[in-house]
Scaffold this motif. Structure first.
Motif, mmCIF file in Angstrom:
data_model
loop_
_atom_site.group_PDB
_atom_site.id
_atom_site.type_symbol
_atom_site.label_atom_id
_atom_site.label_comp_id
_atom_site.label_asym_id
_atom_site.label_seq_id
_atom_site.Cartn_x
_atom_site.Cartn_y
_atom_site.Cartn_z
ATOM 1 N N VAL A 130 0.849 -1.201 0.000
ATOM 2 C CA VAL A 130 0.000 0.000 0.000
ATOM 3 C C VAL A 130 0.884 1.251 0.000
ATOM 4 C CG1 VAL A 130 -1.734 1.289 1.298
ATOM 5 C CG2 VAL A 130 -1.868 -1.194 1.190
ATOM 6 N N TYR A 183 4.086 1.384 -0.902
ATOM 7 C CA TYR A 183 4.954 1.459 -2.071
ATOM 8 C C TYR A 183 4.251 2.102 -3.254
ATOM 9 C CZ TYR A 183 8.069 0.216 -5.858
ATOM 10 O OH TYR A 183 8.896 0.306 -6.946
ATOM 11 N N ALA A 184 2.958 1.746 -3.414
ATOM 12 C CA ALA A 184 2.208 2.282 -4.555
ATOM 13 C C ALA A 184 1.966 3.782 -4.405
ATOM 14 C CB ALA A 184 0.885 1.542 -4.709
ATOM 15 N N THR A 185 1.946 4.282 -3.159
ATOM 16 C CA THR A 185 1.490 5.660 -2.972
ATOM 17 C C THR A 185 2.578 6.633 -2.526
ATOM 18 O OG1 THR A 185 0.777 4.963 -0.788
ATOM 19 C CG2 THR A 185 -0.896 5.077 -2.487
ATOM 20 N N ARG A 242 5.468 6.989 -3.610
ATOM 21 C CA ARG A 242 6.250 7.527 -4.733
ATOM 22 C C ARG A 242 5.586 8.774 -5.291
ATOM 23 N NH1 ARG A 242 6.522 3.654 -9.239
ATOM 24 N NH2 ARG A 242 4.287 3.613 -8.914
ATOM 25 N N LEU A 243 4.297 8.962 -4.963
ATOM 26 C CA LEU A 243 3.549 10.050 -5.581
ATOM 27 C C LEU A 243 3.431 11.219 -4.626
ATOM 28 C CD1 LEU A 243 0.712 7.744 -6.835
ATOM 29 C CD2 LEU A 243 2.744 8.423 -8.065
ATOM 30 N N TYR A 288 -2.380 10.848 -2.253
ATOM 31 C CA TYR A 288 -2.645 9.463 -2.647
ATOM 32 C C TYR A 288 -2.622 8.506 -1.463
ATOM 33 C CZ TYR A 288 -2.157 10.918 -7.461
ATOM 34 O OH TYR A 288 -2.346 11.532 -8.649
#
Lengths: 344, 294
Positions: free
Chosen positions: A100, A102-104, A106-107, A111
């Protein structure tokens, strides 16, 4: 400077917490005090992400629920001691938090917060509607009970009186504070401070923001998981609503923000002030008026964000350490710091 | 799984997905202009649904007629919340930059107050509105299509087009876009930025007034429905690209079809897990969302 402040305020609180159950032996009082400590512990675990990474998670209850269910199921299914189940559950929660995050992380932008809420709510709704998963009895919204072993058994995490539970959560709270203290002064703590202050600048210096934010999130999920497993043992019962509902996530957030995020004692102060208020409202209205304490939390949260972004710990710090102004500057990073001027 | 059931699931998913997209429009608009995530988004939708329900229950007003009340009411709510609750934060920040976490926490406070006030006032009971349109269906190629859902879907497409057109060609729309691009430059060109913020927030909520009334004929109303729609909206805007109007509709359609088709194979709640998995995959592969600019 800050360490001494933490001691000036923290030591008397600790001493008070240690003698409280011997002064007032009433089991209701001890139980309520244990609940305050539980919320202080949960808020302090939450603070790892919000206070130091600077991202608001409104889905931390999921980690509490995952670890709580894991420890209860390991105990009822395999007879594994809840102490071990607690650790394994915490590790599981940390492992689940990584994708969870890792996906967010970076942004840039909101997010992470949005994803964390969606994650926790979907998990809760799924659990509420699932009676059995891969042969594991989850019992849906009904929840799971921890079968009593009879009497006191340290290994089974079951005690006759409330007192042992009280001291366990007190020890956990002191532990999470110590962990926060160590983290603040570690390489990780400085990296996080740099990332929070200026993400691009930190990246230019070779700090990988995603990696260190993920480390903090996994630590936080692990600690939150321990709290969730403790809660299941205290009540000998776990259900999706109480152990992983959005109310728990919001409680952690409100207490930390009101108390003072990014500080060692802030979350505990928040729990110390807010939990009794919530309980009193609930008790005095006898459950006739649903949700009033949450309305109060909502108003307090708004006022805190607008007028006390550093939390109630900030004025206390000024009174208790008047000299701090002239010496080392405040190292806490607050919600209100304007971070980056976006060009759009 | 025969073709008929599947095509029925796809059509139902498209219709519901369009409505998800329509509900998410306001969230996307507000974020695009103000960089504020309105956590209370779903709560405002719930408020509109209760408003429409009350008009029906007390005065017998048809939900579609109640739009005349819910839209201005929600515009007012949005305008007031922005000008009273959020603008002090914006005023306090130097360089007019809103730190996203503060604004999010602030609107989380609004969510707590609104949801629990409604819970206090109405209790946790499930309420529903039955109108002439609730069970009305039209048949296209032998497939029944629920009329109320079709109207909601059409409204979503229509509102998305109207909003895009209005933002592009009206004076206020231009001012909103200018503020979204660079609020300091907009202020220097004589645009009343605080007013634009109030109007944008009001507008984002007014859209919810419309969809609240359109949902009422076929959706039961509870105080917690706001959060579930709010979460769907978060997924939808991130899928479609935060701040993009066509992206919001596209994200809604994708989520709606995916959920509806997955629900043919597993239970509806497990389908939600799959749609979250899809969401994470899309976030990993296309972080800016389907229509967003990276």
């Amino acid at each position: 400077m800050r360490a001494s402040f933490t001691l000036i305020l923290g030591l008397p609180l600790l001493v008070a917490a240690l003698i409280l159950p011997f002064v007032v032996a009433d089991s209701y009082v001890v139980h309520s005090a244990a609940m305050v400590l539980y919320f202080a512990y949960m808020a302090s675990s939450w603070n790892f992400v919000c206070g130091y990474v600077g991202q608001v998670s409104l889905g931390h209850a999921a980690f509490s629920g995952i670890a709580g269910y894991a420890s209860v199921l390991l105990f009822t299914g395999l007879g594994l001691s809840p102490w071990i189940g607690m650790i394994l559950g915490g590790v599981l929660a940390a492992a689940i938090s990584v994708p969870v995050g890792y996906a967010t992380f970076r942004l840039k932008g909101p997010y992470f917060t949005l994803t964390s809420i969606a994650f926790a709510e979907i998990m809760r709704i799924w659990l509420e509607n699932t009676d059995e998963f891969l042969g594991i009895p989850l019992k849906g919204a009904q929840g799971l009970t921890v079968p009593p072993v009879g009497g006191t058994s340290f290994l089974a995490f079951q005690f006759d009186g409330k007192l042992p539970y009280y001291f366990i959560i007190l020890a956990m709270l002191v532990g999470v504070m110590a962990a926060t203290h160590v983290m603040e002064r570690s390489r990780l703590g400085f990296y996080l401070k740099a990332i929070r202050g200026n993400r691009d600048g930190a990246e230019a210096l070779g700090i990988d923001p995603t990696r260190y934010c993920l480390t903090a999130l996994a630590l936080s999920a692990f600690l939150t998981g321990l709290g969730g497993a403790y809660y299941a043992q205290l009540f000998r019962y776990i259900n999706p609503e109480r152990n992983m509902g959005i109310d728990l996530s919001i409680d952690m957030a409100v207490m930390t923000i009101v108390g003072g995020q990014g500080t060692i004692l802030g979350p505990t102060l928040g729990a110390l002030v807010l939990h009794p208020v919530g309980e009193m409202v609930r008790a005095s209205l006898g459950g006739h008026v649903l949700g009033l304490h949450l309305i109060i939390y909502g108003v307090v949260l708004m006022l805190a964000v607008l007028y006390f972004p550093k939390g109630i710990i900030a004025p206390l710090q000024r009174w208790l350490t008047p000299a701090s102004k002239t010496t080392a500057p405040q190292t806490t990073v607050t919600v209100a710091t304007p971070k980056e001027v976006e060009g759009r | 799984m025969d073709a008929l059931t599947l095509s029925f699931a796809v059509i139902n998913g498209l219709l519901l997905g369009g409505i998800y997209g329509g509900v998410a429009l306001g969230l996307s608009l507000i974020f695009g202009v103000m960089r504020v995530i309105n956590f209370a988004h779903g709560s405002f939708l719930m408020l509109a649904m209760y408003c429409s329900y009350l008009l029906w229950a007390s005065l017998g007003v048809h939900p579609y007629v109640s739009i005349l009340v819910t839209v201005p009411f929600l515009f007012g709510v949005g305008y007031v919340v922005q000008s009273v609750v959020i603008s002090p934060l914006i005023r306090r920040e130097r360089a007019l930059v809103v730190e996203p976490t503060s604004a999010l926490l602030l609107t989380a406070g609004v969510y707590l107050v609104v949801d629990n006030s409604v819970l206090m006032a109405f209790g946790p009971d499930v309420r529903s509105v039955t109108t002439d349109i609730t069970y009305e269906s039209i048949f296209v190629a032998g497939l029944p299509i629920n009329l109320a859902r079709l109207i909601g879907f059409a409204a979503a497409i229509l509102v998305a087009f109207a909003l895009s057109f209005w933002l592009k060609h009206s004076d206020m729309g231009r001012a909103i876009r200018a503020t979204a691009q660079n609020r300091d430059a907009a202020a220097l060109s004589g645009i009343n930025v605080p007013l634009i913020y109030n109007v944008t927030f009001g507008l984002g909520c007014a859209v919810l007034g419309l969809f609240g009334a359109l949902l009422v004929p076929f959706f039961s109303i509870t105080p917690t429905i706001g959060l579930s729609f709010g979460i769907k909206s978060f997924l939808v805007v991130v899928l479609g690209g935060i701040g993009s109007i066509p992206g919001s509709i596209l994200g809604g359609l994708l989520l709606g079809v995916f959920e509806s088709v997955a629900a043919q194979f597993v239970t509806a709640t497990s389908a939600a897990i799959f749609s979250f998995g899809l969401f994470i995959v899309i976030l990993l592969m296309r972080p800016a969302g389907l229509m967003g600019r990276a």
